[in-house]
Enzyme design. Structure first.
Site: not given
Ligand code: PLP
Length: 384
Positions: A95-96, A163, A191, A210, A246, A328
């Site tokens: 997502a970053t 989050n 989220q 994830h 790829t 984080c």
């Protein structure tokens, strides 16, 4: 964990604890979620060795390659089903990366971001070279949907579910406000995806596998049809020219399976989370909740207790995996920017913990964790 319990059996903190058979109660679902067994199952054929065809490059023209490409397209459709109609899904590595692609891709000169965005938005906005205006939140952790957007703003970014404190923003109204001001609207739905209705009205939406029981290493950017942006990664022109490199069929298939599962199980997942929320709130009734209780994803319990030494609590409770502030910010020693934004002073922000639970959390393990936390807090002395 997959198979029933969200306990990281056999992976305790050290060898001695392993010998004692300690288990870890996993309560950090905002940091990441366990991989669903169904997602793992969907990935395996695409991780195969030389005897199968699953290793083929999905961008190759022969049959094995086309098979891998077809699996990616099935996955793309499944991920798209998490999102509003009328857009396309670009797979990214996280997502970053999706948020970087969105922000750099529209080449903004002036961005407005909410004060409680994830660093993937805040830092990227600053790094883009655009002027950055910060939109405040109220004491409940909510953005005013009718906030005035400064003239000249070309991009507004407000997340769907926070989050750290789980608050759910009025995204559809904010998108309308942004459009009225002539700006595009970006929504970080990491989220909320698969848990609540997709954000409406956005031009770009970022997702991460994830956080919804899929694999790490894959995310997606949804783009409203007709919106053209510039690529961030150049090369072979994959992903409609927007993200060269790829693709991993295994990661895409895992993401797709997790998305399908989230949609099929959404009502049951939400009901389970509601039961856990009610139980934990009752067991930790003497804590103060950070952020709105109502406008919130209830798999997030961010609580504070005056005078609590969170670092000590965490070091004494090694058998429970939970977070101080966001994953984080944890360990940085800095008070959370989200808790500061809702008006907490440094001391209150630093006396807060985040418990996150979801599909694989059992009520009994949440109860055990609450009992352990309560005992450890009591051992720190009298707290009001
Ligand atoms: N946005 C939010 C709200 C998040 O919680 C996270 C992860 O913590 C991210 C973005 C970044 O996601 P990823 O790990 O896929 O880069």
């Amino acid at each position: 964990m997959p198979g029933g319990r969200s306990r990281l059996r056999g992976r305790p903190r050290d060898g001695a604890a392993a010998a004692e058979g300690n288990v870890l109660i996993y309560l950090d679902y905002q940091a990441t979620t366990p991989l669903a067994p169904e997602a793992l199952e969907a990935m395996l054929p695409w991780l195969g060795g030389p005897e199968g065809a699953g290793f083929a490059n999905p961008h190759s023209p022969y049959r094995a390659g086309r098979g891998a490409a077809a699996a990616i397209e099935v996955a793309r459709d499944r991920v798209a089903a998490l999102l509003p109609p009328g857009g396309r899904v670009i797979f990214t590595g996280s997502a970053t990366e999706a948020l970087n692609l969105a922000i750099f891709g529209v080449r903004p000169r002036q961005i407005a971001v909410s004060a409680i965005e994830h660093a993937a938005v805040l830092d990227t906005a600053r790094a883009s070279g655009a002027a950055v205006e910060v939109i405040p939140v109220d004491g409940e952790g909510l953005v005013d949907p009718h906030i005035s957007i400064a003239a000249g703003t070309d991009l507004v970014a407000v997340m769907q579910v926070n989050n750290e404190i789980g608050t759910i923003q009025p995204v559809a109204a904010l998108a309308e406000t942004a459009h009225q001001a002539g700006a595009l609207f970006l929504c970080d739905a990491v989220q909320g995806a698969g848990k609540i209705d997709p954000p409406q009205g956005a031009d770009m939406i970022a997702l991460s596998a994830h956080k919804l029981y899929g694999p790490k290493g894959i995310g997606a950017l949804w783009l409203r049809d007709g919106l053209e942006i510039a690529p961030l990664i150049h090369g072979g022109g994959q992903e409609q020219g927007l993200r060269s490199g790829t693709l991993s069929p295994a990661l895409c298939a895992g993401f797709g399976a997790a998305a399908a599962l989230a949609i099929a199980g959404r009502v049951a997942d939400a009901a389970h989370v509601e039961t856990l929320w009610t139980r934990a709130r009752a067991l930790l009734a003497d804590w103060t909740l950070n952020g709105s209780a109502e406008q919130r994803w209830h798999g997030n319990l961010n609580l504070r207790k005056p005078g609590l030494d969170v670092a000590r609590l965490m070091s004494e409770l090694r058998e429970v995996a939970f977070s101080a502030g966001s994953a984080c910010a944890s360990g940085s020693g800095r008070p959370s920017h989200v808790l500061r934004a809702i008006g907490l002073d440094d001391a209150s922000a630093k006396s807060s913990i985040r418990l996150g639970f979801g599909r694989y959390t059992e009520a009994s393990e949440l109860e055990d964790a609450c009992a352990l936390i309560t005992a450890a807090v009591a051992a720190q002395g009298a707290l009001t």
